[in-house]
Scaffold this motif. Structure first.
Motif, PDB file in Angstrom:
ATOM      1  N   LEU A   1       0.820  -1.202   0.000  1.00  0.00           N
ATOM      2  CA  LEU A   1       0.000   0.000   0.000  1.00  0.00           C
ATOM      3  C   LEU A   1       0.861   1.262   0.000  1.00  0.00           C
ATOM      4  O   LEU A   1       0.440   2.304  -0.477  1.00  0.00           O
ATOM      5  CB  LEU A   1      -0.908   0.013   1.238  1.00  0.00           C
ATOM      6  CG  LEU A   1      -1.897  -1.163   1.307  1.00  0.00           C
ATOM      7  CD1 LEU A   1      -2.486  -1.273   2.700  1.00  0.00           C
ATOM      8  CD2 LEU A   1      -2.991  -0.978   0.258  1.00  0.00           C
TER       9      LEU A   1
ATOM     10  N   ALA B   1      -6.669 -12.526  -3.089  1.00  0.00           N
ATOM     11  CA  ALA B   1      -7.192 -12.139  -1.778  1.00  0.00           C
ATOM     12  C   ALA B   1      -8.137 -13.212  -1.230  1.00  0.00           C
ATOM     13  O   ALA B   1      -8.019 -13.611  -0.070  1.00  0.00           O
ATOM     14  CB  ALA B   1      -7.897 -10.792  -1.861  1.00  0.00           C
TER      15      ALA B   1
ATOM     16  N   ARG C   1     -13.520  -8.709  -7.142  1.00  0.00           N
ATOM     17  CA  ARG C   1     -13.060  -8.907  -8.518  1.00  0.00           C
ATOM     18  C   ARG C   1     -12.833 -10.401  -8.792  1.00  0.00           C
ATOM     19  O   ARG C   1     -12.791 -10.834  -9.938  1.00  0.00           O
ATOM     20  CB  ARG C   1     -11.727  -8.146  -8.674  1.00  0.00           C
ATOM     21  CG  ARG C   1     -11.002  -8.349  -9.973  1.00  0.00           C
ATOM     22  CD  ARG C   1      -9.683  -7.591  -9.946  1.00  0.00           C
ATOM     23  NE  ARG C   1      -9.906  -6.163  -9.840  1.00  0.00           N
ATOM     24  CZ  ARG C   1     -10.247  -5.381 -10.869  1.00  0.00           C
ATOM     25  NH1 ARG C   1     -10.368  -5.892 -12.063  1.00  0.00           N
ATOM     26  NH2 ARG C   1     -10.432  -4.095 -10.694  1.00  0.00           N
TER      27      ARG C   1
ATOM     28  N   MET D   1     -14.646 -18.812  -6.606  1.00  0.00           N
ATOM     29  CA  MET D   1     -13.713 -18.600  -5.488  1.00  0.00           C
ATOM     30  C   MET D   1     -14.285 -17.582  -4.510  1.00  0.00           C
ATOM     31  O   MET D   1     -14.121 -17.706  -3.297  1.00  0.00           O
ATOM     32  CB  MET D   1     -12.361 -18.149  -6.015  1.00  0.00           C
ATOM     33  CG  MET D   1     -11.636 -19.289  -6.721  1.00  0.00           C
ATOM     34  SD  MET D   1     -10.060 -18.811  -7.417  1.00  0.00           S
ATOM     35  CE  MET D   1      -9.101 -18.412  -5.986  1.00  0.00           C
TER      36      MET D   1
HETATM   37  P1  NAP Z   1      -5.871  -8.659  -9.150  1.00  0.00           P
HETATM   38  O1  NAP Z   1      -6.864  -9.528  -9.837  1.00  0.00           O
HETATM   39  O2  NAP Z   1      -5.227  -7.563  -9.906  1.00  0.00           O
HETATM   40  O3  NAP Z   1      -6.616  -8.051  -7.869  1.00  0.00           O
HETATM   41  C1  NAP Z   1      -6.010  -7.091  -7.069  1.00  0.00           C
HETATM   42  C2  NAP Z   1      -7.030  -6.641  -6.024  1.00  0.00           C
HETATM   43  O4  NAP Z   1      -6.393  -5.708  -5.167  1.00  0.00           O
HETATM   44  C3  NAP Z   1      -8.269  -5.961  -6.632  1.00  0.00           C
HETATM   45  O5  NAP Z   1      -9.412  -6.381  -5.963  1.00  0.00           O
HETATM   46  C4  NAP Z   1      -7.987  -4.479  -6.388  1.00  0.00           C
HETATM   47  O6  NAP Z   1      -9.159  -3.730  -6.143  1.00  0.00           O
HETATM   48  C5  NAP Z   1      -7.159  -4.506  -5.116  1.00  0.00           C
HETATM   49  N1  NAP Z   1      -6.222  -3.407  -5.060  1.00  0.00           N
HETATM   50  C6  NAP Z   1      -5.271  -3.064  -5.954  1.00  0.00           C
HETATM   51  N2  NAP Z   1      -4.574  -2.014  -5.528  1.00  0.00           N
HETATM   52  C7  NAP Z   1      -5.108  -1.673  -4.323  1.00  0.00           C
HETATM   53  C8  NAP Z   1      -4.816  -0.655  -3.377  1.00  0.00           C
HETATM   54  N3  NAP Z   1      -3.823   0.216  -3.577  1.00  0.00           N
HETATM   55  N4  NAP Z   1      -5.570  -0.590  -2.255  1.00  0.00           N
HETATM   56  C9  NAP Z   1      -6.569  -1.473  -2.033  1.00  0.00           C
HETATM   57  N5  NAP Z   1      -6.889  -2.462  -2.885  1.00  0.00           N
HETATM   58  C10 NAP Z   1      -6.157  -2.556  -4.016  1.00  0.00           C
HETATM   59  O7  NAP Z   1      -4.646  -9.498  -8.533  1.00  0.00           O
HETATM   60  P2  NAP Z   1      -4.624 -11.002  -7.972  1.00  0.00           P
HETATM   61  O8  NAP Z   1      -5.788 -11.274  -7.106  1.00  0.00           O
HETATM   62  O9  NAP Z   1      -3.243 -11.181  -7.408  1.00  0.00           O
HETATM   63  O10 NAP Z   1      -4.747 -11.900  -9.268  1.00  0.00           O
HETATM   64  C11 NAP Z   1      -3.784 -11.792 -10.323  1.00  0.00           C
HETATM   65  C12 NAP Z   1      -4.109 -12.823 -11.394  1.00  0.00           C
HETATM   66  O11 NAP Z   1      -3.843 -14.149 -10.920  1.00  0.00           O
HETATM   67  C13 NAP Z   1      -5.583 -12.786 -11.791  1.00  0.00           C
HETATM   68  O12 NAP Z   1      -5.669 -13.034 -13.159  1.00  0.00           O
HETATM   69  C14 NAP Z   1      -6.179 -13.928 -11.024  1.00  0.00           C
HETATM   70  O13 NAP Z   1      -7.337 -14.488 -11.641  1.00  0.00           O
HETATM   71  C15 NAP Z   1      -5.014 -14.933 -10.999  1.00  0.00           C
HETATM   72  N6  NAP Z   1      -5.106 -15.798  -9.812  1.00  0.00           N
HETATM   73  C16 NAP Z   1      -5.792 -16.967  -9.957  1.00  0.00           C
HETATM   74  C17 NAP Z   1      -5.926 -17.804  -8.868  1.00  0.00           C
HETATM   75  C18 NAP Z   1      -6.671 -19.086  -9.014  1.00  0.00           C
HETATM   76  O14 NAP Z   1      -7.407 -19.238  -9.975  1.00  0.00           O
HETATM   77  N7  NAP Z   1      -6.507 -20.029  -8.109  1.00  0.00           N
HETATM   78  C19 NAP Z   1      -5.391 -17.429  -7.632  1.00  0.00           C
HETATM   79  C20 NAP Z   1      -4.723 -16.226  -7.515  1.00  0.00           C
HETATM   80  C21 NAP Z   1      -4.586 -15.410  -8.625  1.00  0.00           C
HETATM   81  P3  NAP Z   1     -10.234  -3.448  -7.308  1.00  0.00           P
HETATM   82  O15 NAP Z   1     -10.981  -4.725  -7.471  1.00  0.00           O
HETATM   83  O16 NAP Z   1     -11.056  -2.339  -6.746  1.00  0.00           O
HETATM   84  O17 NAP Z   1      -9.434  -3.046  -8.512  1.00  0.00           O
END
Ligand code: NAP
Length: 350
Positions: A154, A194, A218, A223
Motif C-alpha cells: 500500500l 485475496a 473482482r 472462489m
Molecule cells: P488482481 O486480480 O489484480 O486483484 C487485485 C485486487 O487488489 C483488486 O481487488 C484491487 O481492487 C485490489 N487493489 C489493488 N490495488 C489496491 C490498493 N492500492 N488498495 C486497495 N486495494 C487494491 O490481482 P490477484 O488477485 O493477485 O490476481 C492476479 C491474477 O492471478 C488474476 O488473473 C487472477 O485471476 C489470478 N489468480 C488466480 C488464482 C486461481 O485461480 N486459483 C489465484 C490467484 C490469482 P479493485 O478490485 O477495486 O481493482
C-alpha cells in the motif's frame, strides 16, 4: 571492450540460482548479475536474492522441514535409513539462509557473480549485448532472465515498519507461523489472490477480515462464493487500510480502517495483515525488447518450455509467472531454462 559469455543469468532468486547450478554443471560457465545493492532496490523490494530473502521461516520448500533437523531426523526417519544418511550440520532454514545456500551452491560449481543490475539489453543482434548500472558491457550467446516480481504494498510507513512482524504479502509462505494461529487476521484486496489467501488463512486464524475498497469482489465467482460462505471470513466492504498499529516488541496488534464512503475510521484488533493487491514483474528494462503480456510479465511462447519471443533468451520464475509464484516452482523453471539454453546452444553449434 565487452566480455563475451556463453550464458548470462539476470536475477538471483531461486530461479536464477537453479539455472546457474545447472548451467555451471553443464560447463556453460554462467555469469550471474545478481542485482545491485542500492537504496532504490531496497525500497522497491528488488535487492539481490529476491523475494525469499524478505521472508522469515520457509516451511514449504521441499527438503527443509522446520526445526532442529538433527532431532527431526532421529525421531522421524527409521533407523536403517538414518544410518546411511551423511551427518548434517544445520537446523531448519529461513528465506535468507535458503537463498545464501543456493547462491553458494551455484558458486561451488564455478558460477561467477556480479553484484550489479542489468539496465539495458540489445536482443536484436547476436551475441546479445547487456549493459549494467555500473556501465559494464557484456556480450552473451544465451540469456536467462530470472528477475522475479515484487509484491505490491500500500505504501504506508507503518506497513513498512511491520514487514516480517505481522505484515506479509504471502499467506502461503507465512500464514502457518505461530504468531498467526488462532488470532484475527486481515487480508487486503478483492481479487482471486485475496480470496484464496483468506480461505487459506481461515485454516489457522480465528477470524479473517477481508478488507476490500469496493463492495464487490473482482475474484472469480466460484472462489468468491467459497470465501464468502466461509464462517471464519468476514468481509469488510468499502474500506481501505489507513494505518497498521502495533509496537516494537510484538509487531502488529491492530489496523485502522477508513471507509471509502465517508472517510470515517475504526480499528480492528489483528495480529497479521496480508496484502493481496497484485504483483509487479521486474521487466522495466525489457520494454520493447521482447514480448510481454498485458500485465508486463514475459510471455513464454511454448507450453512447458522457457522460450521467449527472442530465440536464445529464456525466462524462469516469477518474471514469467503470475499464477504459481512459489520458490519451488521458480527453482524448477530455472532448471528448465538452463537445460533449454544448453540444448539451444548445442543445436546452434555455439
Ligand atoms: P488482481 O486480480 O489484480 O486483484 C487485485 C485486487 O487488489 C483488486 O481487488 C484491487 O481492487 C485490489 N487493489 C489493488 N490495488 C489496491 C490498493 N492500492 N488498495 C486497495 N486495494 C487494491 O490481482 P490477484 O488477485 O493477485 O490476481 C492476479 C491474477 O492471478 C488474476 O488473473 C487472477 O485471476 C489470478 N489468480 C488466480 C488464482 C486461481 O485461480 N486459483 C489465484 C490467484 C490469482 P479493485 O478490485 O477495486 O481493482
Amino acid at each position: 571492450m565487452s566480455d563475451k559469455e556463453k550464458v548470462v543469468i539476470i536475477g538471483s532468486g531461486p530461479a536464477g540460482w537453479a539455472a546457474a547450478i545447472y548451467a555451471a554443471r553443464a560447463s556453460l560457465e554462467p555469469l550471474v548479475f545478481e542485482g545491485a545493492i542500492t537504496e532504490e532496490n531496497r525500497l522497491a523490494g528488488t535487492l539481490p536474492l529476491g523475494q525469499l530473502a524478505l521472508t522469515t521461516e520457509v516451511e514449504n520448500y521441499p527438503g527443509f522441514p522446520s526445526g532442529d533437523l538433527e532431532s527431526y531426523f532421529d525421531s522421524s526417519i527409521e533407523g536403517s535409513r538414518r544410518q546411511i544418511m551423511a551427518p548434517h550440520q544445520k537446523e531448519g532454514v529461513s528465506g535468507p539462509e535458503l537463498m545464501e545456500l543456493m547462491r553458494q551452491q551455484a558458486a561451488n560449481f564455478g558460477t561467477r557473480i556480479i553484484t550489479d543490475d542489468i539496465l539495458e539489453v540489445d536482443f536484436e543482434n547476436h551475441p546479445f549485448r547487456l549493459k549494467s548500472l555500473e556501465g559494464k558491457e557484456t556480450e552473451a550467446l544465451a540469456v536467462i532472465i530470472a528477475t522475479g516480481a515484487r509484491a505490491n504494498y500500500l505504501g504506508l510507513p507503518s506497513e513498512e515498519a511491520y514487514k516480517n512482524r505481522g505484515v506479509s504479502a504471502c499467506a502461503v509462505c507465512d500464514g502457518a507461523l505461530p504468531r498467526f494461529r488462532n488470532k484475527p487476521l486481515a487480508v487486503v484486496g478483492g481479487g482471486d489472490s485475496a480470496v484464496e489467501e483468506a480461505t487459506y488463512l481461515s485454516k489457522f486464524a480465528s477470524t479473517v477480515y477481508l478488507v476490500h475498497r469496493r463492495d464487490e469482489l473482482r475474484a472469480s465467482k466460484i472462489m468468491a462464493e467459497r470465501a464468502l460462505s466461509n464462517s471464519k471470513i468476514e468481509p469488510v466492504w468499502n474500506h481501505v487500510v489507513d494505518e497498521v498499529l502495533g509496537d516494537d516488541d510484538n509487531g502488529v496488534s491492530a489496523v485502522r480502517l477508513k471507509s471509502t464512503a465517508d472517510d470515517s475510521t475504526h480499528e480492528r484488533d489483528i495480529s497479521g495483515m496480508f496484502l493481496a493487491i497484485g504483483h509487479t514483474p521486474n521487466t522495466n528494462f525489457l520494454e520493447g525488447k521482447l514480448e510481454l503480456t498485458p500485465k508486463k510479465y514475459i510471455r513464454l511462447t511454448t507450453p512447458f518450455r522457457t522460450y521467449t519471443s527472442v530465440e536464445g533468451v529464456f525466462a524462469a520464475g516469477d518474471v514469467a509467472d503470475d499464477y504459481y509464484r512459489q520458490a519451488v516452482t521458480a527453482a524448477g523453471t530455472g532448471c528448465m531454462a538452463a537445460l533449454d539454453a544448453e540444448r539451444w546452444l548445442g543445436e546452434k553449434g555455439f
